[in-house]
Write a protein that holds these residues in place. Structure first.
Motif, PDB file in Angstrom:
ATOM      1  N   LYS A 132      63.972  20.866  50.257  1.00  0.00           N
ATOM      2  CA  LYS A 132      65.232  20.692  50.989  1.00  0.00           C
ATOM      3  C   LYS A 132      65.909  19.499  50.326  1.00  0.00           C
ATOM      4  O   LYS A 132      65.334  18.410  50.252  1.00  0.00           O
ATOM      5  CB  LYS A 132      64.983  20.401  52.466  1.00  0.00           C
ATOM      6  CG  LYS A 132      66.276  20.136  53.229  1.00  0.00           C
ATOM      7  CD  LYS A 132      66.013  19.827  54.686  1.00  0.00           C
ATOM      8  CE  LYS A 132      67.340  19.576  55.402  1.00  0.00           C
ATOM      9  NZ  LYS A 132      67.116  19.284  56.826  1.00  0.00           N
ATOM     10  N   PHE A 133      67.115  19.722  49.841  1.00  0.00           N
ATOM     11  CA  PHE A 133      67.867  18.668  49.158  1.00  0.00           C
ATOM     12  C   PHE A 133      69.045  18.268  50.030  1.00  0.00           C
ATOM     13  O   PHE A 133      69.782  19.123  50.514  1.00  0.00           O
ATOM     14  CB  PHE A 133      68.371  19.176  47.802  1.00  0.00           C
ATOM     15  CG  PHE A 133      69.239  18.191  47.069  1.00  0.00           C
ATOM     16  CD1 PHE A 133      68.692  17.068  46.473  1.00  0.00           C
ATOM     17  CD2 PHE A 133      70.600  18.387  46.986  1.00  0.00           C
ATOM     18  CE1 PHE A 133      69.492  16.147  45.800  1.00  0.00           C
ATOM     19  CE2 PHE A 133      71.415  17.491  46.311  1.00  0.00           C
ATOM     20  CZ  PHE A 133      70.859  16.364  45.721  1.00  0.00           C
ATOM     21  N   THR A 134      69.207  16.977  50.219  1.00  0.00           N
ATOM     22  CA  THR A 134      70.327  16.449  50.991  1.00  0.00           C
ATOM     23  C   THR A 134      71.140  15.518  50.114  1.00  0.00           C
ATOM     24  O   THR A 134      70.595  14.600  49.497  1.00  0.00           O
ATOM     25  CB  THR A 134      69.826  15.681  52.236  1.00  0.00           C
ATOM     26  OG1 THR A 134      69.058  16.562  53.049  1.00  0.00           O
ATOM     27  CG2 THR A 134      70.992  15.127  53.045  1.00  0.00           C
ATOM     28  N   SER A 135      72.436  15.774  50.069  1.00  0.00           N
ATOM     29  CA  SER A 135      73.367  14.880  49.394  1.00  0.00           C
ATOM     30  C   SER A 135      74.321  14.365  50.466  1.00  0.00           C
ATOM     31  O   SER A 135      75.255  15.065  50.870  1.00  0.00           O
ATOM     32  CB  SER A 135      74.139  15.619  48.296  1.00  0.00           C
ATOM     33  OG  SER A 135      75.026  14.731  47.630  1.00  0.00           O
ATOM     34  N   PRO A 136      74.035  13.162  50.990  1.00  0.00           N
ATOM     35  CA  PRO A 136      74.841  12.656  52.109  1.00  0.00           C
ATOM     36  C   PRO A 136      76.277  12.354  51.697  1.00  0.00           C
ATOM     37  O   PRO A 136      76.587  12.261  50.511  1.00  0.00           O
ATOM     38  CB  PRO A 136      74.111  11.390  52.532  1.00  0.00           C
ATOM     39  CG  PRO A 136      73.249  11.002  51.398  1.00  0.00           C
ATOM     40  CD  PRO A 136      73.021  12.226  50.560  1.00  0.00           C
ATOM     41  N   GLY A 137      77.111  12.198  52.686  1.00  0.00           N
ATOM     42  CA  GLY A 137      78.495  11.801  52.412  1.00  0.00           C
ATOM     43  C   GLY A 137      78.495  10.456  51.713  1.00  0.00           C
ATOM     44  O   GLY A 137      77.638   9.623  51.915  1.00  0.00           O
ATOM     45  N   GLY A 138      79.421  10.254  50.874  1.00  0.00           N
ATOM     46  CA  GLY A 138      79.506   9.018  50.102  1.00  0.00           C
ATOM     47  C   GLY A 138      80.547   9.188  49.024  1.00  0.00           C
ATOM     48  O   GLY A 138      81.475   9.978  49.154  1.00  0.00           O
ATOM     49  N   HIS A 139      80.345   8.497  47.941  1.00  0.00           N
ATOM     50  CA  HIS A 139      81.338   8.513  46.865  1.00  0.00           C
ATOM     51  C   HIS A 139      81.115   9.627  45.850  1.00  0.00           C
ATOM     52  O   HIS A 139      82.053  10.080  45.216  1.00  0.00           O
ATOM     53  CB  HIS A 139      81.338   7.176  46.132  1.00  0.00           C
ATOM     54  CG  HIS A 139      81.678   6.024  47.015  1.00  0.00           C
ATOM     55  ND1 HIS A 139      82.928   5.835  47.540  1.00  0.00           N
ATOM     56  CD2 HIS A 139      80.912   5.029  47.509  1.00  0.00           C
ATOM     57  CE1 HIS A 139      82.934   4.757  48.297  1.00  0.00           C
ATOM     58  NE2 HIS A 139      81.713   4.247  48.299  1.00  0.00           N
TER      59      HIS A 139
END
Length: 181
Positions: free
Chosen positions: A88-95
């Motif tokens: 499971k890959f998570t790319s959180p909000g950010g730049h």
């Protein structure tokens, strides 16, 4: 007592004695014993399955170009040959958007994408990346070798967003090793 005057132990002495007693009661680590698994790794030995939750930009390490707080090869995930791997890959909000691939180690390092080590061992939008979202992928670690956990977004690998993924026929269980830099 000194000249008939009782002497009370100094508080620092009491603290040292208490600490020594505590240390003597702790279990002694034995060489070759696996370290505790991180909370982002779950193992089902009976099913020969390892589940990984890989989080991009987990913290400020390497200017946020990291996986689970590791970058530039400081993290090694080892999986026994033939085990199933669910990521499971998570790319959180950010730049920045990020992606993840289990990729061949290439020299020179590719500017983007990467050569996949296993079929379907990558997130969607490998070069474009995802932001404030998750993606899942599954594969069988069916060949031995040392590979990269690699962010395929243009320039992110160059920026240190890579670590190691090892498939080993000698391994009897998944493990994680962290090498300080």
């Amino acid at each position: 007592s000194v000249e008939g005057i009782p002497v009370m132990p100094h508080r620092a002495g009491i603290a040292r004695a208490a600490l020594l007693t505590l240390l003597l009661l702790l279990p002694v680590p034995h060489p070759g014993r696996a370290a505790p698994l991180p909370d982002w790794m779950q193992v089902d030995a009976e099913a020969r399955l390892v589940r990984l939750h890989v989080i991009a930009a987990m913290d400020g390490t390497n200017g946020t170009f990291n996986f689970n707080g590791h970058a530039n090869g400081t993290l090694t995930i080892t999986v026994p040959l033939g085990w199933r791997v669910e990521v499971k890959f998570t790319s959180p909000g950010g730049h920045y958007p990020h992606s993840l691939a289990i990729a061949e180690i290439e020299n020179p390092m590719p500017p983007e994408g990467g050569k996949l080590a296993f079929p379907r061992a990558y997130t969607r939008d490998l070069v474009k990346g995802i932001l404030d979202d998750t993606d899942d992928f599954r594969f069988v670690a069916n060949r031995e070798g040392k590979f990269w956990l690699f962010c395929g977004v243009t320039g992110h690998g160059y920026s240190g967003m890579w670590d190691y993924f090892v498939v080993s026929k000698e391994a009897t269980a998944p493990s994680v090793t962290v090498t300080p830099r």
